[in-house]
Design a protein around this motif. Sequence first.
Motif, mmCIF file in Angstrom:
data_model
loop_
_atom_site.group_PDB
_atom_site.id
_atom_site.type_symbol
_atom_site.label_atom_id
_atom_site.label_comp_id
_atom_site.label_asym_id
_atom_site.label_seq_id
_atom_site.Cartn_x
_atom_site.Cartn_y
_atom_site.Cartn_z
ATOM 1 N N HIS A 78 -0.661 -56.054 -7.776
ATOM 2 C CA HIS A 78 0.362 -56.300 -7.169
ATOM 3 C C HIS A 78 1.506 -56.387 -8.215
ATOM 4 N N LYS A 79 1.174 -57.099 -9.445
ATOM 5 C CA LYS A 79 1.988 -57.093 -10.429
ATOM 6 C C LYS A 79 2.382 -55.981 -11.263
ATOM 7 N N SER A 80 1.607 -54.964 -11.248
ATOM 8 C CA SER A 80 1.865 -53.857 -12.126
ATOM 9 C C SER A 80 3.173 -53.236 -11.891
ATOM 10 N N PRO A 81 3.758 -52.938 -12.672
ATOM 11 C CA PRO A 81 5.148 -52.090 -12.420
ATOM 12 C C PRO A 81 4.872 -50.654 -12.202
ATOM 13 N N ASN A 82 3.718 -49.996 -12.873
ATOM 14 C CA ASN A 82 3.714 -48.725 -12.944
ATOM 15 C C ASN A 82 2.134 -48.178 -12.898
ATOM 16 N N PRO A 83 1.594 -48.409 -11.652
ATOM 17 C CA PRO A 83 0.078 -48.018 -11.653
ATOM 18 C C PRO A 83 -0.090 -46.363 -11.997
ATOM 19 N N TYR A 84 0.884 -45.581 -11.998
ATOM 20 C CA TYR A 84 0.565 -44.197 -12.293
ATOM 21 C C TYR A 84 0.810 -43.852 -13.886
ATOM 22 N N VAL A 85 0.887 -45.018 -14.602
ATOM 23 C CA VAL A 85 1.102 -44.834 -16.204
ATOM 24 C C VAL A 85 -0.089 -44.229 -16.643
ATOM 25 N N PRO A 86 0.007 -43.153 -17.621
ATOM 26 C CA PRO A 86 -1.149 -42.478 -18.327
ATOM 27 C C PRO A 86 -1.953 -43.494 -19.103
ATOM 28 N N ILE A 87 -3.400 -43.642 -18.935
ATOM 29 C CA ILE A 87 -4.174 -44.582 -19.773
ATOM 30 C C ILE A 87 -5.152 -43.767 -20.555
ATOM 31 N N ILE A 88 -4.884 -43.903 -22.047
ATOM 32 C CA ILE A 88 -6.124 -43.211 -22.740
ATOM 33 C C ILE A 88 -6.871 -44.533 -23.310
ATOM 34 N N MET A 89 -8.187 -44.253 -22.891
ATOM 35 C CA MET A 89 -9.026 -45.394 -23.346
ATOM 36 C C MET A 89 -9.835 -44.720 -24.457
ATOM 37 N N ILE A 90 -9.773 -45.860 -25.481
ATOM 38 C CA ILE A 90 -10.587 -45.373 -27.058
ATOM 39 C C ILE A 90 -11.535 -46.223 -27.158
ATOM 40 N N SER A 91 -12.794 -45.647 -27.449
ATOM 41 C CA SER A 91 -13.953 -46.362 -27.723
ATOM 42 C C SER A 91 -14.901 -45.500 -28.696
ATOM 43 N N SER A 92 -15.862 -46.320 -29.293
ATOM 44 C CA SER A 92 -16.885 -45.911 -30.152
ATOM 45 C C SER A 92 -18.200 -45.239 -29.153
ATOM 46 N N TYR A 93 -18.053 -45.840 -28.231
ATOM 47 C CA TYR A 93 -19.483 -45.560 -27.080
ATOM 48 C C TYR A 93 -18.668 -44.372 -26.415
ATOM 49 N N SER A 94 -19.293 -43.184 -26.917
ATOM 50 C CA SER A 94 -18.757 -41.989 -26.323
ATOM 51 C C SER A 94 -19.830 -41.403 -25.161
ATOM 52 N N ASP A 95 -20.969 -41.919 -25.040
ATOM 53 C CA ASP A 95 -21.904 -41.367 -24.291
ATOM 54 C C ASP A 95 -21.277 -41.050 -22.843
ATOM 55 N N GLY A 96 -22.058 -39.996 -22.128
ATOM 56 C CA GLY A 96 -21.590 -39.625 -21.067
ATOM 57 C C GLY A 96 -21.222 -40.500 -20.051
ATOM 58 N N ASP A 97 -22.193 -41.512 -19.694
ATOM 59 C CA ASP A 97 -22.006 -42.663 -18.914
ATOM 60 C C ASP A 97 -20.847 -43.451 -18.940
ATOM 61 N N ARG A 98 -20.425 -43.722 -20.175
ATOM 62 C CA ARG A 98 -19.194 -44.414 -20.491
ATOM 63 C C ARG A 98 -17.876 -43.736 -20.067
ATOM 64 N N VAL A 99 -18.008 -42.433 -20.322
ATOM 65 C CA VAL A 99 -16.982 -41.393 -20.044
ATOM 66 C C VAL A 99 -16.669 -41.526 -18.655
ATOM 67 N N GLN A 100 -17.811 -41.357 -18.129
ATOM 68 C CA GLN A 100 -17.707 -41.305 -16.410
ATOM 69 C C GLN A 100 -17.412 -42.603 -15.913
ATOM 70 N N SER A 101 -17.910 -43.735 -16.503
ATOM 71 C CA SER A 101 -17.439 -45.275 -15.991
ATOM 72 C C SER A 101 -15.866 -45.452 -15.988
ATOM 73 N N ALA A 102 -15.243 -44.755 -17.226
ATOM 74 C CA ALA A 102 -14.105 -44.751 -17.610
ATOM 75 C C ALA A 102 -13.142 -44.014 -16.513
ATOM 76 N N ARG A 103 -13.597 -42.676 -16.233
ATOM 77 C CA ARG A 103 -13.025 -42.105 -15.287
ATOM 78 C C ARG A 103 -13.122 -42.648 -14.014
ATOM 79 N N ASP A 104 -14.167 -43.162 -13.317
ATOM 80 C CA ASP A 104 -14.296 -43.839 -12.205
ATOM 81 C C ASP A 104 -13.403 -45.024 -11.996
ATOM 82 N N ARG A 105 -12.923 -45.658 -13.243
ATOM 83 C CA ARG A 105 -11.913 -46.927 -13.041
ATOM 84 C C ARG A 105 -10.764 -46.479 -13.151
#
Lengths: 194, 166
Positions: A78-105
Motif C-alpha cells: 500500500h506504500k508503493s506510489p507506482n505499482p505499474y512501474v516497469p521493472i527489469i530484473m538483472i541476474s547471472s542466474y538465467s536458467d528457465g526456472d529463474r526467468v519464470q519465477s521472476a515473471r511470476d512475481r
Amino acid sequence: MSYQLEGLRILIIDDNAHIRQLLRTILYAVGIHAIDVAEDGVTGFDSFCRLEYDLVFTDYEMEPISGLDLVDMIRTSHKSPNPYVPIIMISSYSDGDRVQSARDRGVTEFLAKPFTVDVLMSRLESVIEEPRPFVRTESYFGPDRRRKQDPRYNGPERRTTELEKVDVSVRDLSKQQRDALQASQANANKIAGD
Amino acid sequence: MAEKGQENGAYQLITPPNLLKAKVGKGGMGRIDPDLIKHAETVVDSLGNEFAETVSREILHVMELAMDLETDPAKAADIMKNIRRVAHDLRGQGATYGYDLISDVAECLFQYTDRLSSAAELNPEVLRAHADAMRAIIKNDVKGDGGVVGIDLVASLDALVLRMTG
C-alpha cells in the motif's frame, strides 16, 4: 527522431557496486541523467516511495530482501506510489526456472548478466514499445505473463532467445594466446588426472 | 491513474497508460539515438582496462585463498563464501567488457562451489586451476570466447569440476 531520454528518472538496486556503476555509466551515456542507486532492497524501496521513477532495475539475489520480494513490495504494498512501474530484473542466474519465477512475481523484463550495451538498449526499448496489460487475480498482480502470439511466427521461443549467450565471438588467437590457454588446459587436465 | 479494467471471471485485466512512451516521445527509426548507443559502447570499452585490473586483483585473491585453505582448513567456510563472491562477480561482468572467456571460467568456478556438499571438500588445486586459466586470459588479452582453444579450456575445467565433485 529518436527518444528524448533525458526526462526519465531511473532507480538501480543492486548489491554489486560494479554493476551499479556499469548500469549508471551506460544509461548516463545514452542521455539519462536522473539515476539513483541503492545497494539493497530495503533502501531501494524506501527511495522508490520517495520519488516518481519511470523504470526500476533490480538484482535478483540480494539481502536482506531478495529482488523477487522487492518486486512484490513495488507491485502490492500500500506504500508503493507506482505499482505499474516497469521493472527489469538483472541476474547471472538465467536458467528457465529463474526467468519464470521472476515473471511470476511481476517482473517486466529479464536481463541476464553479463549483458552488452546492445542488449540493455533492447530491453529499454521493449519496456517503452511493448508494455503489457496488467492482470489482477487472487494470487498475482503484475504484467500479463502471456506474450502476444503471432500465428505467423515460427522462430525460436522468446525465452530461449533470451537465454542464449549474447555474444559468442570466435576470434583468431595469436600463437602466444593459444599457447597460454593450452598450457592452462594442460594444467587442468593434469590436476583432473592426478 | 485511470484504470481501464474489465472484470472477466476470476481476473481483472488493466491497461495502464504508457507513461514511459509519452515521456520519451514517439521515437522513430533507431528509436534510441544510434550515436548515443555508440558513445555508450565506447565508454564501456574504455572500462575494459579497469576490468582487466579488477580480474588481476581477484586472481591474486583466489591464489591467496587457496593458500589459506592449505594452511588453515578450518577457514574453509569463509574461503568458500569469498570464492563464490569472486566467481559470481566475474561471471556477471566478463562478457560485458569483451572477456567472454573470463565469464565462462568464472561460471565454471561458481558451479564447482555449487556442486560441493560442504566447504570442507574445497580443493586448493581446483581453485588454482581456475585462477591460472583467468591469468592466461588476462595476461594475453584474450577477448571473446577464445574460439576452439577457449572452448577446449573451459571443457577441461568442466571435466575437472566433475571429476572432483562426482
